[in-house]
Design a protein around this motif. Sequence first.
Motif, PDB file in Angstrom:
ATOM      1  N   CYS A 101       0.813  -1.224   0.000  1.00 24.15           N
ATOM      2  CA  CYS A 101       0.000   0.000   0.000  1.00 24.15           C
ATOM      3  C   CYS A 101       0.841   1.267   0.000  1.00 24.15           C
ATOM      4  CB  CYS A 101      -0.913   0.032   1.232  1.00 24.15           C
ATOM      5  SG  CYS A 101      -2.042  -1.351   1.319  1.00 24.15           S
ATOM      6  N   CYS A 102       2.035   1.211   0.581  1.00 20.73           N
ATOM      7  CA  CYS A 102       2.864   2.394   0.792  1.00 20.73           C
ATOM      8  C   CYS A 102       3.896   2.535  -0.322  1.00 20.73           C
ATOM      9  CB  CYS A 102       3.561   2.290   2.154  1.00 20.73           C
ATOM     10  SG  CYS A 102       4.782   3.581   2.447  1.00 20.73           S
ATOM     11  N   PRO A 103       3.784   3.541  -1.178  1.00 25.40           N
ATOM     12  CA  PRO A 103       4.731   3.681  -2.295  1.00 25.40           C
ATOM     13  C   PRO A 103       6.146   4.007  -1.850  1.00 25.40           C
ATOM     14  CG  PRO A 103       3.286   5.594  -2.184  1.00 25.40           C
ATOM     15  CD  PRO A 103       2.748   4.594  -1.210  1.00 25.40           C
ATOM     16  N   GLY A 125     -18.119   5.761  -2.289  1.00 27.01           N
ATOM     17  CA  GLY A 125     -17.944   6.597  -1.107  1.00 27.01           C
ATOM     18  C   GLY A 125     -18.173   5.905   0.215  1.00 27.01           C
ATOM     19  N   THR A 126     -18.433   4.596   0.209  1.00 26.62           N
ATOM     20  CA  THR A 126     -18.700   3.870   1.448  1.00 26.62           C
ATOM     21  C   THR A 126     -17.457   3.129   1.906  1.00 26.62           C
ATOM     22  OG1 THR A 126     -21.029   3.581   0.904  1.00 26.62           O
ATOM     23  CG2 THR A 126     -20.114   2.071   2.531  1.00 26.62           C
ATOM     24  N   GLY A 127     -17.119   3.271   3.185  1.00 27.08           N
ATOM     25  CA  GLY A 127     -15.968   2.571   3.751  1.00 27.08           C
ATOM     26  C   GLY A 127     -16.313   2.007   5.115  1.00 27.08           C
ATOM     27  N   THR A 128     -15.590   0.989   5.523  1.00 28.11           N
ATOM     28  CA  THR A 128     -15.823   0.348   6.817  1.00 28.11           C
ATOM     29  C   THR A 128     -14.807   0.829   7.852  1.00 28.11           C
ATOM     30  OG1 THR A 128     -14.341  -1.529   6.406  1.00 28.11           O
ATOM     31  CG2 THR A 128     -16.615  -1.702   5.573  1.00 28.11           C
ATOM     32  N   GLY A 129     -15.005   0.388   9.081  1.00 27.79           N
ATOM     33  CA  GLY A 129     -14.033   0.687  10.121  1.00 27.79           C
ATOM     34  C   GLY A 129     -12.676   0.088   9.822  1.00 27.79           C
ATOM     35  N   ALA A 130     -12.682  -1.087   9.201  1.00 30.53           N
ATOM     36  CA  ALA A 130     -11.410  -1.719   8.826  1.00 30.53           C
ATOM     37  C   ALA A 130     -10.639  -0.859   7.845  1.00 30.53           C
ATOM     38  CB  ALA A 130     -11.675  -3.097   8.229  1.00 30.53           C
ATOM     39  N   ALA A 131     -11.348  -0.157   6.971  1.00 26.29           N
ATOM     40  CA  ALA A 131     -10.682   0.672   5.961  1.00 26.29           C
ATOM     41  C   ALA A 131     -10.065   1.909   6.567  1.00 26.29           C
ATOM     42  CB  ALA A 131     -11.694   1.064   4.877  1.00 26.29           C
ATOM     43  N   VAL A 132     -10.758   2.539   7.516  1.00 24.03           N
ATOM     44  CA  VAL A 132     -10.274   3.820   8.035  1.00 24.03           C
ATOM     45  C   VAL A 132      -8.970   3.662   8.815  1.00 24.03           C
ATOM     46  CG1 VAL A 132     -11.436   3.931  10.289  1.00 24.03           C
ATOM     47  CG2 VAL A 132     -11.131   6.015   8.949  1.00 24.03           C
ATOM     48  N   ILE A 133      -8.741   2.482   9.424  1.00 24.80           N
ATOM     49  CA  ILE A 133      -7.498   2.310  10.183  1.00 24.80           C
ATOM     50  C   ILE A 133      -6.308   2.009   9.275  1.00 24.80           C
ATOM     51  CG2 ILE A 133      -8.644   1.659  12.326  1.00 24.80           C
ATOM     52  CD1 ILE A 133      -8.044  -1.269  11.707  1.00 24.80           C
ATOM     53  N   PHE A 134      -6.537   1.948   7.962  1.00 24.32           N
ATOM     54  CA  PHE A 134      -5.429   1.860   7.006  1.00 24.32           C
ATOM     55  C   PHE A 134      -4.438   3.003   7.216  1.00 24.32           C
ATOM     56  CE2 PHE A 134      -6.898  -1.581   4.638  1.00 24.32           C
ATOM     57  CZ  PHE A 134      -6.196  -1.757   3.462  1.00 24.32           C
ATOM     58  N   GLY A 135      -4.921   4.120   7.745  1.00 25.83           N
ATOM     59  CA  GLY A 135      -4.087   5.304   7.852  1.00 25.83           C
ATOM     60  C   GLY A 135      -3.092   5.288   8.988  1.00 25.83           C
ATOM     61  N   THR A 136      -3.118   4.260   9.820  1.00 24.76           N
ATOM     62  CA  THR A 136      -2.178   4.207  10.941  1.00 24.76           C
ATOM     63  C   THR A 136      -1.424   2.891  10.937  1.00 24.76           C
ATOM     64  OG1 THR A 136      -1.951   4.474  13.346  1.00 24.76           O
ATOM     65  CG2 THR A 136      -3.877   3.264  12.562  1.00 24.76           C
ATOM     66  N   THR A 137      -0.241   2.873  11.503  1.00 19.73           N
ATOM     67  CA  THR A 137       0.568   1.662  11.518  1.00 19.73           C
ATOM     68  C   THR A 137      -0.183   0.522  12.201  1.00 19.73           C
ATOM     69  OG1 THR A 137       2.673   0.704  12.252  1.00 19.73           O
ATOM     70  CG2 THR A 137       1.726   2.410  13.650  1.00 19.73           C
ATOM     71  N   GLY A 138      -0.164  -0.633  11.570  1.00 22.43           N
ATOM     72  CA  GLY A 138      -0.889  -1.793  12.075  1.00 22.43           C
ATOM     73  C   GLY A 138      -2.284  -1.927  11.518  1.00 22.43           C
ATOM     74  N   GLY A 139      -2.821  -0.865  10.933  1.00 22.93           N
ATOM     75  CA  GLY A 139      -4.199  -0.878  10.468  1.00 22.93           C
ATOM     76  C   GLY A 139      -4.448  -1.795   9.289  1.00 22.93           C
ATOM     77  N   VAL A 140      -3.528  -1.809   8.325  1.00 24.55           N
ATOM     78  CA  VAL A 140      -3.687  -2.672   7.159  1.00 24.55           C
ATOM     79  C   VAL A 140      -3.660  -4.136   7.592  1.00 24.55           C
ATOM     80  CG1 VAL A 140      -2.719  -3.349   4.924  1.00 24.55           C
ATOM     81  CG2 VAL A 140      -2.640  -0.958   5.646  1.00 24.55           C
ATOM     82  N   MET A 141      -2.732  -4.460   8.469  1.00 23.27           N
ATOM     83  CA  MET A 141      -2.625  -5.836   8.955  1.00 23.27           C
ATOM     84  C   MET A 141      -3.897  -6.255   9.681  1.00 23.27           C
ATOM     85  SD  MET A 141      -0.893  -8.625   9.255  1.00 23.27           S
ATOM     86  CE  MET A 141       0.771  -8.165   8.785  1.00 23.27           C
ATOM     87  N   GLU A 142      -4.377  -5.404  10.583  1.00 22.90           N
ATOM     88  CA  GLU A 142      -5.579  -5.753  11.347  1.00 22.90           C
ATOM     89  C   GLU A 142      -6.783  -5.909  10.427  1.00 22.90           C
ATOM     90  OE1 GLU A 142      -8.245  -4.174  15.145  1.00 22.90           O
ATOM     91  OE2 GLU A 142      -6.311  -3.238  14.708  1.00 22.90           O
ATOM     92  N   ALA A 143      -6.932  -5.006   9.478  1.00 23.43           N
ATOM     93  CA  ALA A 143      -8.055  -5.096   8.547  1.00 23.43           C
ATOM     94  C   ALA A 143      -7.999  -6.390   7.741  1.00 23.43           C
ATOM     95  CB  ALA A 143      -8.048  -3.887   7.611  1.00 23.43           C
ATOM     96  N   ALA A 144      -6.804  -6.765   7.285  1.00 22.54           N
ATOM     97  CA  ALA A 144      -6.645  -7.993   6.501  1.00 22.54           C
ATOM     98  C   ALA A 144      -6.950  -9.220   7.345  1.00 22.54           C
ATOM     99  CB  ALA A 144      -5.229  -8.066   5.938  1.00 22.54           C
TER     100      ALA A 144
END
Length: 593
Positions: free
Chosen positions: A302-304, A413-432
């Motif tokens: 996710c991170c370029p 335009g619809t997103g879940t709670g799992a999506a919003v934590i993408f913005g912080t470290t650990g969020g992508v892992m937890e969502a997955a």
Amino acid sequence: MVTLHINDKEVQVAEGTTVLEACRAVGLNIPTLCYLKGINEIAACRVCVVELKGENHLITACNTVVYDGMEIYTNTPKVQEARRVNVELLMSQHRTNCPTCGSNGVCQLQKVASSLNINETINYPHFFRKSLMEDFPIQRDDSKCIRCYRCVSVCEKVQTLGIWDMVGTGARTTVGVSEGRTISASDCVACGQCVTHCPVNALRVRDDTKLLSGLRGALNNPKKVVVVQTAPAVRAAWGEAFGLSPEVANEKRMAAALRAIGFDYVFDTNFTADLTIMEEGTEFLNRMQHPEDHKWPMFTSCCPGWVRFLKSQYPDMVSQLSTAKSPQQMFGAVTKSYFAQKIGVDPKDIVCVSVMPCSAKKAETEIPNINDAAEGCKDVDIALTTREMCRMIKAALIDVEALPEEEFDSPLGTGTGAAVIFGTTGGVMEAALRTCYKVLTGENPSADETFKAVRALASDKPWVEATYNVNGIEVKTAVVNSLGNARKLIRAVRSGEAFYHFVEVMACPGGCVGGGGQPIHYNEERAADRGKVLYRYDANNTMRFSHENPEVQALYTEYLGEPCGHMSHKLLHTDHTGWQMPPAKKYDSDVKH
């Protein structure tokens, strides 16, 4: 404890404390320009000088350690005069175009000069140097540089890349790209940490707002449909530019502000963050079915900035990246295909804009083989930073606090709670992991408890790790943020000291919330506070799992088919080996790093 006197008052502080820290502990403000705790304590600017009883010369507070019986005076006439002279000397070689400077209002040199009652300056134009104005996301203006070397230290000590270095001698000493390279020919990952730590705007992110505004800008072209997406981390920080709390400057007022600027459609990157989980999670589960066929771990993509880092520093590990595009690029691909079809518009007539907390996203849009949706046009046309968006809102004379709250547009335009934590470290892992758990067990896990171990915001370790056993399948995970820590983790993996199946990496400290495009606050790291805002968004969302997003489900039903299917691979995945990064000068040299 050490006992000393500061301005004739007895003070006790811990042994090893600096004079600067001791003064601040008792509420005394000592100005600084170059100081960055634990990273840049070199006393280059000489602005923090104080008087030590018994000594003729002044001492620098930032790197002088206290001792018993020390007597310090912080604001004597001698100190005041020295600070004024030092700042005036810095300003004499600093181009003071403050009204048009991108750091006007947040510039630390401006603040220090004001606090010292300096109201005029003499410039010496013959000292002005040329600007490094390449078409690269990170740009440098030598005429602004005050030689504090914060950028050098941050890049070397935090990101372990060493892109910047001291060049020249004597009065011509300044900062430039190390080893005589240009910035575009270096292994710079465009993370922007040098920019957020520069006190005077000598380093800045390329400004792309003019592509949108003005008579010839896309927003004023009636033939174009201009679509904007906003990343999760943006909503946690954009209000800082207006002095507003996250509760007031929330995502709904942000949507309203973007409509007021003139965007035709305002969407949420959370939509494609959920889409990313569907693709990346499926890819991971597919790899786990045949573990002997793959190298481990699988890294997030996710991170370029991180992708650029891996390609330049460890090119033999690029195949271990997930092939999934980032949410930004997935959004562009869906916009120029599925959405264009829905509204009956030629993809070439859509201008897709993203607002990101990241400067490396500008470089990501230029990757030649990442644009797959429509022949002859980019998936994402323009990537703006949070700061650029805020400048556009201010230029449009919008009263943010008075704006009514508005929803994002549909169907992206619809997103879940799992999506919003993408913005912080650990969020992508937890969502997955939340969605992988559902696939393997048929049930949703507890969104608040099951995978909390991968939340890395409060960790003082280089990375966090957690092992989960789901339906008899053991999954070893790790989460790391900042490239210096990523390098440590990679070394542990390569040496055999550690083994993981799935690793999330974010280039910036704290993740996207601490990105190079976020609002800048001198010597304040706000990533942790911003991350908490995103976790509150997650907790308050009625949908906590990416696989529950109804608009993502509709996208698969109507257009994509299934995760990691033929159409998904065409639009949502990429070949990371299909483009080149300048290689590191020394391939993971322990001498350098």
